[in-house]
Write an enzyme that holds these catalytic residues in place. Structure first.
Site, short mmCIF file in Angstrom:
data_model
loop_
_atom_site.label_atom_id
_atom_site.label_comp_id
_atom_site.label_asym_id
_atom_site.label_seq_id
_atom_site.Cartn_x
_atom_site.Cartn_y
_atom_site.Cartn_z
N TYR A 1 -32.11 -7.21 16.84
CA TYR A 1 -31.10 -7.80 17.87
C TYR A 1 -30.29 -6.77 18.44
O TYR A 1 -29.21 -6.13 18.01
CB TYR A 1 -30.20 -8.99 17.01
N CYS A 2 -30.14 -6.91 19.86
CA CYS A 2 -29.30 -6.06 20.76
C CYS A 2 -29.70 -4.81 20.57
O CYS A 2 -30.62 -4.19 20.57
CB CYS A 2 -28.07 -6.75 20.72
N LEU A 3 -28.42 -4.03 20.05
CA LEU A 3 -28.65 -2.52 19.84
C LEU A 3 -29.37 -2.37 18.46
O LEU A 3 -30.05 -1.28 18.50
CB LEU A 3 -27.12 -2.03 19.58
N LEU B 1 -35.07 -9.52 19.90
CA LEU B 1 -34.12 -10.25 20.42
C LEU B 1 -33.31 -9.71 21.43
O LEU B 1 -32.23 -8.82 21.03
CB LEU B 1 -33.26 -11.12 19.56
#
Length: 652
Positions: free
Chosen positions: A383-385, A411
């Protein structure tokens, strides 16, 4: 509110009047040399060169290195002379008064704009013409409103995302003239700061962004006498809304100055009504705790799921409450779920880099998951980073013929940063150098410093709307589990944050095949595991067009899903969530490329949550259900250490 960034190593307010400033810096420099800590490591150029050639290795229980320094551009944190320390200390002090933004970068942008505009008489004449036409339009509109105060006509419409003037009271004289004049002025400044030939695109974006920030200060919605909704409420309540707003302001300032939590946050507590999914911490090192969640079905798919959240956030955004927990949802679908919980770094972790996050984070966790699950391949979700980090690890594994990944789910994850949204406003050599000097003494980027940046990107929603709602309307915003989680921010280590911004955002090395792991480049195109890619329509952190670029880099099957909502709210989209929809389409690795706008136009909208789509996709990639594995593997070096949510999540 956007508090000043509390950073820097030199407190100029403490300088004695008779003590020269250079002596102040010199004495500080010598004191730092005497400290036996990595925060003040001063090395010679020769030592620095030799240190680049070394490999820092610590073997874990599986005989694999746990920390390998990458060979990307070195971080400028080792100083060779007192003069360099003087430069860094000065910029670190200056950062306290500029909210961490480089004044040199901003002056460069405005200089670029002003000089090119000065040599463009045609553009200036065009702006004069536009100013005259807009003034005439506003005058005609004002005259029309004077004759017909209830007219519903307008001479300019707000942007779709601008919700400040939607109320009925704004459509009546004189407030309609006020806000129409403001919007015309805003439009003129947009024309003035864009389309100037010769300007660099980044300078154009910076100047336009700065102009919007300044203009937003003077929006008629921000003041009592020019906002009809505030005036109406003040009249009806006899001014009590302003009294309550004053109380709210005093309470918020008091809590801020005393270090207390924001109002309403006490109603939410990790381990009590957030992050409550049962499980055990089965592994811990200096950077992560690995959580294994207890099964909720009699049988589970043999392939476990490893979730890699971003370290800029606490992991429990994916395990908020009982009803909106992605972890609970996946365990209920018959999956064994593991979650990485990142340590909140402090000054002692300043030298942790991206290599450490790959090795101590993803790879150590993968070793544990593989061992506990009996050697099964793993569904990895980032997710993200955390997704960007997972893509680095997956590409390195593919290069090294490590096939332990069954599938990958990303994501709101970017792997190509050429269109990384408004965060790119703060990405250039000048700004990053300033940021690195700001982090120099404290060893990390503080939570308030990151919050200020994201508030600037959405100042209307996160700053001005709150001021109006809580301090002028006198109404407290209701705290939710998502906003409570958002207030529980984390720090970013000095080295890692610099490497991430320079290698990903500034140089785009991951997308262009220049990112090095263990001294060798990696490529996203080496990944062969099928990918489930999720973007969100209103994401200002990872714009979905940027997320979609994974299709240009990959050489595998990619299922792309676009959901409504923002960077966080779009991901937390549990079944039954109102007003949720999504689009989804699969692309085989041999299919031709479809651009994102065409993809959106040709893909049908489906109402509801996208979580069941992900669960179905994972199930199709998994084997038949078997008895769930035990929590941990004590005989293999992974004993249960404590109950969820672990200990790292409580670090502040």
């Amino acid at each position: 509110m956007n508090p000043l960034l509390e950073t820097g190593i030199l407190q100029l307010t403490q300088v004695n009047p008779g003590e020269p400033l250079l002596c102040k810096f010199t004495s500080k420099f010598h004191r730092m040399q005497q400290k036996a800590s990595p925060m003040a490591s001063i090395t010679s150029l020769q030592d620095k060169k030799r240190s680049k050639q070394k490999v820092d290795v610590q073997a874990n229980a599986h005989g694999r290195p746990t920390s390998t320094k990458m060979d990307n551009s070195p971080l400028a944190q080792s100083h060779t002379t007192m003069e360099q320390a003087l430069d860094k200390g000065l910029k670190a002090t200056l950062a306290k008064f500029t909210a961490g933004l480089s004044p040199i970068a901003l002056v460069s942008a405005y200089g670029d704009w002003a000089l090119h505009l000065a040599t463009a008489p045609g553009k200036r004449l065009q702006l004069v013409e536009k100013a005259g036409k807009k003034t005439w339009r506003l005058a005609n509109y004002a005259a029309s409103c004077a004759l017909n105060p209830d007219t519903g006509e307008t001479c300019i419409e707000p942007l779709p995302q601008d919700r400040r003037f939607r109320g009925e009271s704004w459509q009546h004289w004189p407030y309609n003239v006020m806000y129409q004049g403001f919007l015309l002025n805003q439009q003129w400044w947009h024309n003035a700061t864009t389309g100037v030939e010769g300007m660099t695109s980044q300078h154009e974006d910076e100047v336009s962004f700065a102009a919007r920030q300044i203009l937003d200060v003077f929006s008629p919605s921000n003041y009592v006498l020019t906002n009809p909704e505030i005036l109406d409420k003040t009249y009806r309540e006899g001014g009590m809304n302003l009294f309550r707003g004053w109380q709210n302001l005093i309470e918020d300032l008091t809590r801020l100055n005393t270090g207390k939590k924001p109002v309403g946050l006490d109603d939410f507590e990790v381990g009590r009504n957030m992050a409550t999914t049962p499980g055990k911490v089965v592994y811990r090192n200096r950077l992560i705790e690995l959580i294994q969640y207890a099964p909720t079905t009699e049988k589970v798919h043999p392939e476990p799921i490893l979730i890699v959240p971003a370290w800029i956030m606490k992991y429990y955004i994916l395990d908020l409450g009982d009803k909106n927990s992605l972890v609970r949802f996946l365990t209920a679908q018959g999956f064994t779920v593991f979650m990485i919980s990142w340590k909140n770094p402090d000054a002692e972790d300043r030298d942790l880099g991206m290599a450490d996050y790959v090795s101590l984070g993803v790879m150590d966790a993968l070793d544990a998951v593989e061992t506990i699950s009996g050697g099964q391949k793993v569904h990895a979700l980032g997710y993200c980073l955390g997704g960007t980090l997972l893509s680095v690890a997956a590409a390195a594994m593919a290069r090294d013929k490590d096939d332990r990944l069954k599938s990958l789910t990303f994501l709101a994850t970017q792997t190509d940063f050429t269109e990384a949204g408004e965060l790119m406003l703060f990405i250039n050599d000048s700004q990053l150098s300033f940021l690195e000097d700001m982090m120099w003494d404290q060893g990390y980027l503080d939570t308030k410093q990151m919050a200020g940046t994201f508030q600037l990107l959405r100042s209307n929603d996160l700053i001005w709307s709150r001021i109006v709602h809580e301090y002028l309307m006198g109404e407290r915003s209701q705290m939710t589990d998502l906003t409570a989680w958002n207030a529980d921010a984390t720090r970013m280590p000095y080295r890692m944050h610099s490497e991430y911004l320079r290698q990903m955002f500034l140089k785009n090395n991951l997308a262009e095949g220049r990112y090095l792991v263990d001294g060798r480049p990696i490529a996203i195109s080496d990944i062969r595991a099928p990918v489930f890619l999720v973007g969100t329509e209103w994401d200002h952190v990872a714009p979905w067009h940027s997320v979609y670029k994974f299709n240009l880099l990959s050489d595998t099957d990619v299922t792309f899903l676009l959901t409504n909502g923002g960077h966080n709210a779009g991901i937390i989209s549990e079944p039954g969530h109102p007003r949720r929809h999504y689009r989804v389409r699969e692309k085989a690795k041999d299919d031709t490329y479809t651009d994102p706008d065409r993809w959106m136009a040709e893909t049908d909208t489906v109402e509801g949550s996208w979580w069941p789509v992900l669960a179905k996709w994972l199930s199709q990639k998994s084997g038949k259900r078997v008895a769930p594995p035990p929590l941990g593997a004590p005989d293999k070096g992974y004993p249960p250490l404590c109950d969820t949510p672990g200990t790292y999540v409580y670090q502040e």
